[in-house]
Design a protein around this motif. Structure first.
Motif, mmCIF file in Angstrom:
data_model
loop_
_atom_site.group_PDB
_atom_site.id
_atom_site.type_symbol
_atom_site.label_atom_id
_atom_site.label_comp_id
_atom_site.label_asym_id
_atom_site.label_seq_id
_atom_site.Cartn_x
_atom_site.Cartn_y
_atom_site.Cartn_z
ATOM 1 N N UNK A 58 9.413 -5.084 3.124
ATOM 2 C CA UNK A 58 7.963 -4.908 3.105
ATOM 3 C C UNK A 58 7.659 -3.704 2.218
ATOM 4 N N UNK A 59 6.476 -3.701 1.650
ATOM 5 C CA UNK A 59 6.029 -2.566 0.844
ATOM 6 C C UNK A 59 4.513 -2.492 0.931
ATOM 7 N N UNK A 60 3.953 -1.278 0.890
ATOM 8 C CA UNK A 60 2.497 -1.163 0.989
ATOM 9 C C UNK A 60 1.824 -1.449 -0.354
ATOM 10 N N UNK A 61 0.729 -2.164 -0.291
ATOM 11 C CA UNK A 61 -0.106 -2.400 -1.460
ATOM 12 C C UNK A 61 -1.531 -2.043 -1.062
ATOM 13 N N UNK A 62 -2.020 -0.920 -1.551
ATOM 14 C CA UNK A 62 -3.346 -0.412 -1.178
ATOM 15 C C UNK A 62 -3.441 -0.224 0.336
ATOM 16 N N UNK A 63 -2.333 0.228 0.940
ATOM 17 C CA UNK A 63 -2.323 0.492 2.374
ATOM 18 C C UNK A 63 -2.136 -0.738 3.243
ATOM 19 N N UNK A 64 -1.982 -1.894 2.636
ATOM 20 C CA UNK A 64 -1.801 -3.141 3.387
ATOM 21 C C UNK A 64 -0.374 -3.627 3.161
ATOM 22 N N UNK A 65 0.333 -4.028 4.235
ATOM 23 C CA UNK A 65 1.714 -4.474 4.037
ATOM 24 C C UNK A 65 1.801 -5.730 3.174
ATOM 25 N N UNK A 103 18.886 -15.183 -10.151
ATOM 26 C CA UNK A 103 18.257 -13.995 -9.582
ATOM 27 C C UNK A 103 16.747 -14.181 -9.569
ATOM 28 N N UNK A 104 16.112 -13.676 -8.524
ATOM 29 C CA UNK A 104 14.664 -13.810 -8.478
ATOM 30 C C UNK A 104 14.064 -13.211 -7.231
ATOM 31 N N UNK A 105 12.764 -13.463 -7.062
ATOM 32 C CA UNK A 105 12.050 -12.981 -5.887
ATOM 33 C C UNK A 105 10.802 -13.815 -5.657
ATOM 34 N N UNK A 106 10.323 -13.762 -4.427
ATOM 35 C CA UNK A 106 9.011 -14.284 -4.051
ATOM 36 C C UNK A 106 8.287 -13.146 -3.356
ATOM 37 N N UNK A 107 7.081 -12.826 -3.835
ATOM 38 C CA UNK A 107 6.278 -11.748 -3.248
ATOM 39 C C UNK A 107 5.002 -12.324 -2.668
ATOM 40 N N UNK A 108 4.586 -11.749 -1.562
ATOM 41 C CA UNK A 108 3.372 -12.187 -0.872
ATOM 42 C C UNK A 108 2.492 -10.968 -0.679
ATOM 43 N N UNK A 109 1.303 -10.988 -1.326
ATOM 44 C CA UNK A 109 0.414 -9.838 -1.324
ATOM 45 C C UNK A 109 -0.989 -10.268 -0.915
ATOM 46 N N UNK A 110 -1.703 -9.377 -0.201
ATOM 47 C CA UNK A 110 -3.073 -9.709 0.186
ATOM 48 C C UNK A 110 -3.964 -9.829 -1.040
ATOM 49 N N UNK A 111 -4.888 -10.790 -0.969
ATOM 50 C CA UNK A 111 -5.804 -11.028 -2.081
ATOM 51 C C UNK A 111 -7.119 -11.552 -1.505
#
Length: 94
Positions: free
Chosen positions: A42-49, A67-75
């Motif tokens: 987990x990582x914070x994005x604008x204070x939101x996990x 190699x890769x990643x999937x990221x899930x961010x609030x929008x």
């Protein structure tokens, strides 16, 4: 749709697992079997996990790299998913 197996092979830690996959590849090539090490964080994005699943290749029948990643961010009222993968095939004709 061509993924015929996805199974946790081992748990390295609470956030790190190794997952076995089998991919149905059309003829004349043989099916691809491989294991990825997947790390969750987990990582914070604008204070939101926000969340990320990142993977790297451990072993494969022919693939050289995965190699890769999937990221899930609030929008707004939803979630933005960013997916990145870089694969180096092992077959000459791929």
């Amino acid at each position: 749709p061509n993924l015929t197996k996805s199974q946790i092979a081992s748990r390295i830690s609470p956030r790190v697992t190794e997952v076995d996959y089998k991919l149905d590849v059309p003829r004349p090539f043989s099916d691809e079997t491989y294991t990825n090490r997947v790390t969750l964080r987990t990582y914070p994005l604008h204070g939101i996990p926000s969340y990320e699943a990142a993977w790297t290749l451990v072993r494969a029948s022919s693939m050289r790299s995965n190699d890769g990643y999937a990221r899930f961010e609030p929008n707004g009222n939803g979630t933005l998913m960013a997916y990145h993968v870089f694969i180096v095939p092992g077959a000459r004709f791929a």
